[in-house]
Design a protein around this motif. Structure first.
Motif, mmCIF file in Angstrom:
data_model
loop_
_atom_site.group_PDB
_atom_site.id
_atom_site.type_symbol
_atom_site.label_atom_id
_atom_site.label_comp_id
_atom_site.label_asym_id
_atom_site.label_seq_id
_atom_site.Cartn_x
_atom_site.Cartn_y
_atom_site.Cartn_z
ATOM 1 N N ALA A 302 18.879 31.179 71.081
ATOM 2 C CA ALA A 302 19.188 30.850 72.309
ATOM 3 C C ALA A 302 18.198 30.585 73.244
ATOM 4 N N ALA A 303 16.919 31.439 72.932
ATOM 5 C CA ALA A 303 15.761 31.360 73.564
ATOM 6 C C ALA A 303 14.475 31.390 72.665
ATOM 7 N N TYR A 304 13.457 30.611 72.783
ATOM 8 C CA TYR A 304 12.160 30.921 71.675
ATOM 9 C C TYR A 304 11.528 32.062 72.607
ATOM 10 N N ARG A 305 11.506 32.317 73.807
ATOM 11 C CA ARG A 305 10.697 33.377 74.591
ATOM 12 C C ARG A 305 11.731 34.125 75.575
ATOM 13 N N GLN A 306 11.288 35.476 75.440
ATOM 14 C CA GLN A 306 12.047 36.465 76.465
ATOM 15 C C GLN A 306 10.924 37.219 76.774
ATOM 16 N N GLY A 307 10.344 37.208 78.020
ATOM 17 C CA GLY A 307 9.442 37.969 78.360
ATOM 18 C C GLY A 307 8.246 37.966 77.462
#
Length: 523
Positions: A302-307
């Motif tokens: 769902a996201a390649y980056r989280q924080g």
């Protein structure tokens, strides 16, 4: 961010580094190398005590081979291909011998092998990327060994037998719980496969489509190989492939996902599957190496980056191995992310640079998932799929169809959506030979940006002088393209032809300076 069970009472800073990469496969190794070249301190944590010897990808595409070329690793990859062709040449007589000498690598779509004789190799997209033709047939184990040597030379430690059990993103760093004790790191990148622990601990969703087939890949001693067809063959029970290496077999059965993909693959399991799909009583007497089991599970994070947590490779996307896209998609992730995260660590990244990682790689990941899903539709054993397979095979037996498919499989048409009207902008830089006999890529082995200046009075290079620590300017004889700014991942950020105006206030010069600020930050 999500915090798992392990408490963080005291933190052992023995592994205090800028970036921790989880996973020592090709993607993790390539990413760690890029980070090291960018000046970041980096370590790799790997769950397995020894390198994985399981059979996986058997070749790499053009962008992956060019990534090796950009880092001076092309000669090693060419050596791997030569040795592989020597082995293949002894299989199935003269047909394989001719294939071993054939410099053009095409691949297949849903088991329909693309005839190199039909491909228009003069097509501009293909003709612009021929320097790596001798380094495409690089199997994954050999690629891992090559990249392991690369990161070792760069001083990157690989800590094996360590599993991540918890993570906490504090906003300033990431605290890790591991089987070797607590650690802390500035950034964390999960390159730990489709069942990624990092993705799970970070709470990142993994939507997609469920599997409907079970595949096997193995190298075996076959008592009666004459019972099998060479190449791909289909039946109502599924499909199989015999070759190109001696004893190599692939089976595909549309029986839904297996209950336990982690269970070791046995000789009896591979033989039973091969007998079902081939309709023969072929006998296998031994397996060599670690056979693998796989499915067509197709999902994208769902996201390649989280924080401060990022994902790359199979941790960010999974799909069936048809067309050999998985390893190559992950290698592209690593090259795209490496220099951007390195710039953030170094402190010169322009605002929003790291966000472009997801923006640029997600569309390509979505395309690969659909490319592999389409092949599943063609591979099924039912009558409708068989009819569709005949239509697709007919299309691929034309020059236009074969050329289209080879361009897609090889990766030469990949493009990032970047501002600029020049047709090279957003594409991977083509092969460019310079007047001194070198190639442009030879000047980028240490990472960083490349500026090619072919203007009559070398008017472009001075414009990049203020970025001298990040941009290597290369002047060459007058020609076209007259100017090219290439990012560290090989993507052309700006280009201009020889008929442009190169006065100090011209649109061409303004475009170069805008691209430098956008990608290389403040000088």
């Amino acid at each position: 961010m999500f915090v798992d069970r392990t408490p963080f009472v005291t933190v052992n800073v023995k592994y205090d580094v800028d970036v921790t990469v989880v996973g020592a496969g090709p993607v993790g190794l390539l990413l760690a190398g890029e980070l090291a070249l960018a000046g970041a301190s980096v370590q790799i944590l790997e769950r397995l005590a020894e390198p994985d010897k399981a059979m996986k990808a058997g070749a790499i595409n053009v962008p992956t081979a060019e990534a090796l070329d950009r880092r001076g690793l092309l000669p090693e990859a060419e050596k791997v291909q030569r040795e592989l062709f020597e082995r293949v040449g002894s299989f199935a007589g003269t047909t394989a011998g001719r294939a071993a000498r054939e410099p053009r690598f095409t691949g297949h779509f849903a088991g329909i092998v693309l005839d190199p004789g039909l491909v228009d190799w003069s097509d501009p997209d293909l003709a612009a990327h021929t320097a790596v033709d001798g380094a495409r047939m690089v199997p994954q184990p050999e690629l891992e060994a090559l990249l392991a040597g690369h990161v070792a030379r760069l001083g990157v430690p690989v800590h094996r037998g360590i599993e991540v059990t918890a993570l906490q993103d504090t906003g300033d760093e990431v605290l890790l719980g591991t089987t070797a004790g607590p650690m802390r790191t500035g950034w964390l990148v999960g390159c730990d496969g489709g069942r990624s622990t990092v993705r799970r601990l970070a709470g990142i969703g993994f939507p997609g489509t469920d599997p409907e087939l079970t595949g096997h890949l193995a190298v075996a001693d076959i008592a009666d190989p004459e019972k099998l067809a060479n190449g791909w063959a289909w039946s109502p029970q599924g499909a199989y492939r015999h070759g190109p290496q001696p004893g190599r077999v692939v089976t595909v059965e549309f029986d839904g996902a297996v209950a336990d993909r982690r269970a070791p693959v046995t000789l009896d399991e591979v033989q039973a599957s091969l007998r079902r799909v081939s309709g023969t009583d072929v006998t296998l007497t031994a397996l060599h190496g670690n056979a693998t089991r796989w499915s067509d599970n197709a999902r994208q994070a769902a996201a390649y980056r989280q924080g401060r947590v990022l994902l790359a490779g199979d941790a960010a996307h999974v799909h069936s191995p048809f067309g050999g896209q998985g390893l190559n998609l992950g290698a592209g992730d690593a090259m795209n992310l490496g220099w951007k995260l390195g710039a953030v660590v170094a402190g010169w990244a322009p605002e929003g640079l790291l966000d472009t990682y997801d923006d640029e790689r997600r569309p390509l990941g979505a395309w690969v998932l659909d490319w592999t899903r389409a092949q599943i539709g063609v591979l099924r054993g039912d009558a409708k799929s068989a009819a569709l397979r005949e239509v697709v095979a007919d299309l691929l037996s034309t020059g236009a169809g074969a050329t289209y498919a080879v361009k897609k499989i090889s990766g030469v048409t990949q493009r990032v959506d970047l501002p600029g009207a020049h047709p090279l902008t957003g594409r991977y830089a083509p092969d460019l030979w310079l007047a001194d006999g070198s190639r442009l890529v030879d000047h980028g082995h240490g990472g960083g940006f490349l500026l090619l200046d072919r203007t009559a009075d070398a008017r472009l290079a001075p414009r990049a002088a203020a970025w001298g620590d990040r941009v290597n300017s290369v002047t060459d004889a007058h020609g076209t393209p007259a100017g090219l700014l290439v990012r560290p991942d090989g993507v052309v950020a700006w280009a201009v032809d020889a008929d442009a105006d190169f006065d100090s206030d011209s649109a061409a010069v303004a475009g170069l300076e805008a691209a430098l600020h956008r990608w290389a930050g403040t000088p």
